[in-house]
Design a protein around this motif. Structure first.
Motif, PDB file in Angstrom:
ATOM      1  N   ASP A 109       0.805  -1.218   0.000  1.00 37.44           N
ATOM      2  CA  ASP A 109       0.000   0.000   0.000  1.00 37.44           C
ATOM      3  C   ASP A 109       0.840   1.270   0.000  1.00 37.44           C
ATOM      4  O   ASP A 109       0.293   2.372   0.144  1.00 37.44           O
ATOM      5  CB  ASP A 109      -0.952   0.005   1.196  1.00 37.44           C
ATOM      6  N   VAL A 110       2.153   1.149  -0.185  1.00 41.73           N
ATOM      7  CA  VAL A 110       2.998   2.345  -0.256  1.00 41.73           C
ATOM      8  C   VAL A 110       3.903   2.231  -1.493  1.00 41.73           C
ATOM      9  O   VAL A 110       3.552   2.691  -2.569  1.00 41.73           O
ATOM     10  CB  VAL A 110       3.824   2.557   1.042  1.00 41.73           C
ATOM     11  N   CYS A 111       5.056   1.603  -1.363  1.00 37.83           N
ATOM     12  CA  CYS A 111       6.028   1.597  -2.455  1.00 37.83           C
ATOM     13  C   CYS A 111       5.582   0.738  -3.638  1.00 37.83           C
ATOM     14  O   CYS A 111       5.849   1.090  -4.793  1.00 37.83           O
ATOM     15  CB  CYS A 111       7.394   1.159  -1.950  1.00 37.83           C
ATOM     16  N   ILE A 112       4.925  -0.383  -3.375  1.00 43.06           N
ATOM     17  CA  ILE A 112       4.386  -1.185  -4.479  1.00 43.06           C
ATOM     18  C   ILE A 112       3.337  -0.385  -5.229  1.00 43.06           C
ATOM     19  O   ILE A 112       3.334  -0.319  -6.465  1.00 43.06           O
ATOM     20  CB  ILE A 112       3.794  -2.508  -3.959  1.00 43.06           C
ATOM     21  N   LEU A 113       2.420   0.229  -4.499  1.00 43.15           N
ATOM     22  CA  LEU A 113       1.336   0.986  -5.131  1.00 43.15           C
ATOM     23  C   LEU A 113       1.879   2.163  -5.935  1.00 43.15           C
ATOM     24  O   LEU A 113       1.446   2.408  -7.070  1.00 43.15           O
ATOM     25  CB  LEU A 113       0.354   1.470  -4.068  1.00 43.15           C
ATOM     26  N   ALA A 114       2.826   2.906  -5.363  1.00 44.97           N
ATOM     27  CA  ALA A 114       3.410   4.037  -6.074  1.00 44.97           C
ATOM     28  C   ALA A 114       4.118   3.575  -7.343  1.00 44.97           C
ATOM     29  O   ALA A 114       3.994   4.202  -8.414  1.00 44.97           O
ATOM     30  CB  ALA A 114       4.389   4.782  -5.162  1.00 44.97           C
ATOM     31  N   THR A 115       4.860   2.478  -7.252  1.00 42.15           N
ATOM     32  CA  THR A 115       5.562   1.934  -8.414  1.00 42.15           C
ATOM     33  C   THR A 115       4.584   1.452  -9.468  1.00 42.15           C
ATOM     34  O   THR A 115       4.780   1.666 -10.672  1.00 42.15           O
ATOM     35  CB  THR A 115       6.486   0.788  -7.966  1.00 42.15           C
ATOM     36  N   LEU A 116       3.518   0.819  -9.023  1.00 37.10           N
ATOM     37  CA  LEU A 116       2.502   0.291  -9.931  1.00 37.10           C
ATOM     38  C   LEU A 116       1.899   1.399 -10.784  1.00 37.10           C
ATOM     39  O   LEU A 116       1.811   1.275 -12.011  1.00 37.10           O
ATOM     40  CB  LEU A 116       1.425  -0.413  -9.101  1.00 37.10           C
ATOM     41  N   PHE A 117       1.494   2.498 -10.154  1.00 37.78           N
ATOM     42  CA  PHE A 117       0.865   3.567 -10.920  1.00 37.78           C
ATOM     43  C   PHE A 117       1.847   4.214 -11.891  1.00 37.78           C
ATOM     44  O   PHE A 117       1.472   4.550 -13.022  1.00 37.78           O
ATOM     45  CB  PHE A 117       0.260   4.611  -9.979  1.00 37.78           C
ATOM     46  N   ASP A 118       3.093   4.378 -11.485  1.00 35.93           N
ATOM     47  CA  ASP A 118       4.082   4.917 -12.416  1.00 35.93           C
ATOM     48  C   ASP A 118       4.309   3.959 -13.578  1.00 35.93           C
ATOM     49  O   ASP A 118       4.446   4.389 -14.734  1.00 35.93           O
ATOM     50  CB  ASP A 118       5.399   5.191 -11.695  1.00 35.93           C
ATOM     51  N   ALA A 119       4.357   2.664 -13.309  1.00 40.24           N
ATOM     52  CA  ALA A 119       4.547   1.680 -14.369  1.00 40.24           C
ATOM     53  C   ALA A 119       3.405   1.740 -15.369  1.00 40.24           C
ATOM     54  O   ALA A 119       3.620   1.682 -16.595  1.00 40.24           O
ATOM     55  CB  ALA A 119       4.678   0.280 -13.774  1.00 40.24           C
ATOM     56  N   VAL A 120       2.184   1.859 -14.870  1.00 43.11           N
ATOM     57  CA  VAL A 120       1.027   1.987 -15.758  1.00 43.11           C
ATOM     58  C   VAL A 120       1.145   3.255 -16.594  1.00 43.11           C
ATOM     59  O   VAL A 120       0.911   3.255 -17.815  1.00 43.11           O
ATOM     60  CB  VAL A 120      -0.277   1.983 -14.939  1.00 43.11           C
ATOM     61  N   ASP A 121       1.527   4.366 -15.963  1.00 43.74           N
ATOM     62  CA  ASP A 121       1.651   5.628 -16.689  1.00 43.74           C
ATOM     63  C   ASP A 121       2.701   5.544 -17.799  1.00 43.74           C
ATOM     64  O   ASP A 121       2.561   6.181 -18.847  1.00 43.74           O
ATOM     65  CB  ASP A 121       2.000   6.766 -15.729  1.00 43.74           C
ATOM     66  N   TYR A 122       3.740   4.747 -17.578  1.00 45.56           N
ATOM     67  CA  TYR A 122       4.771   4.583 -18.604  1.00 45.56           C
ATOM     68  C   TYR A 122       4.397   3.532 -19.648  1.00 45.56           C
ATOM     69  O   TYR A 122       5.152   3.313 -20.596  1.00 45.56           O
ATOM     70  CB  TYR A 122       6.108   4.223 -17.961  1.00 45.56           C
ATOM     71  N   GLY A 123       3.253   2.897 -19.491  1.00 50.96           N
ATOM     72  CA  GLY A 123       2.758   1.989 -20.510  1.00 50.96           C
ATOM     73  C   GLY A 123       3.123   0.534 -20.343  1.00 50.96           C
ATOM     74  O   GLY A 123       2.856  -0.283 -21.242  1.00 50.96           O
ATOM     75  N   TYR A 124       3.714   0.169 -19.222  1.00 50.18           N
ATOM     76  CA  TYR A 124       4.063  -1.228 -19.000  1.00 50.18           C
ATOM     77  C   TYR A 124       2.830  -2.051 -18.624  1.00 50.18           C
ATOM     78  O   TYR A 124       1.929  -1.555 -17.929  1.00 50.18           O
ATOM     79  CB  TYR A 124       5.103  -1.366 -17.882  1.00 50.18           C
TER      80      TYR A 124
END
Length: 205
Positions: free
Chosen positions: A140-155
């Motif tokens: 609910d912190v670093c995984i979630l933040a990484t997940l949303f950035d990954a989605v934004d970058y198109g992965y």
């Protein structure tokens, strides 16, 4: 929706394991008590393709004043976690994962998202990544933040459900519950054995 794999996982996949360090292990200053329970699962994921595994490490500042705004407030409260006071070995990966480096690579970051590291995107580009399998802490912190950035970058993002953990059971459950309802076109949540069964690797991995 959002549960299980939509399709096979190809050889351009990268396993990104977030912050499995002594800092967050039981006995550390920011413990995730059930990290030992997911550790064997992360080991299996890393062993599938060590050369396509990245381990992020959360690196606190030397002093609260080194970071801006609300970060100063955070480290003002947690001054014992700054590098002025923290034992350096607490920043290291737990030994079960450190043994994979190299060929696995380290990605050091000072913020929640692994994408805050200036080395992550170039490393993913070098590896030709199109899919990220996420494991580690905290859901609910670093995984979630990484997940949303990954989605934004198109992965394409695949969360290994039994290889992520949090110090907050409620927070962990809330994130997985949200993912079961949202983002199903971009984020999949599956158990590690299903991921491993679906993951096609090549000889270079």
């Amino acid at each position: 929706m959002g549960q299980g794999l939509n399709r096979a996982i190809g050889p351009r996949t990268v396993h990104l394991c977030v912050d499995m360090q002594h800092l967050f292990a039981p006995g550390g200053p920011w413990p995730t008590p059930w990290a030992p329970r997911i550790l064997p699962v992360i080991v299996e994921l890393a062993a599938r393709a060590p050369g396509r595994t990245l381990f992020s490490r959360f690196i606190p500042p030397h002093a609260p004043e080194a970071l801006p705004g609300s970060w100063r407030h955070l480290y003002g409260k947690w001054r014992e976690v700054t590098q002025q006071e923290l034992a350096p070995e607490l920043l290291e990966l737990v030994p079960e994962l450190k043994r994979f480096t190299p060929p696995a690579r380290l990605i050091d970051k000072t913020r929640y998202s692994a994408f805050s590291s200036p080395t992550l995107l170039p490393t993913l580009a070098h590896l030709g990544a199109d899919t990220l399998v996420l494991s580690g802490a905290e859901t609910d912190v670093c995984i979630l933040a990484t997940l949303f950035d990954a989605v934004d970058y198109g992965y394409r993002v695949v969360v290994a459900r039994d290889a992520v953990c949090s110090s907050s059971d409620a927070g962990h459950d809330a994130v997985l519950g949200m993912l079961s309802q949202r983002l199903s076109m971009q984020v999949e949540v599956a158990d590690a054995q299903d991921i491993l069964s679906a993951w096609r690797t090549d000889a270079a991995a």
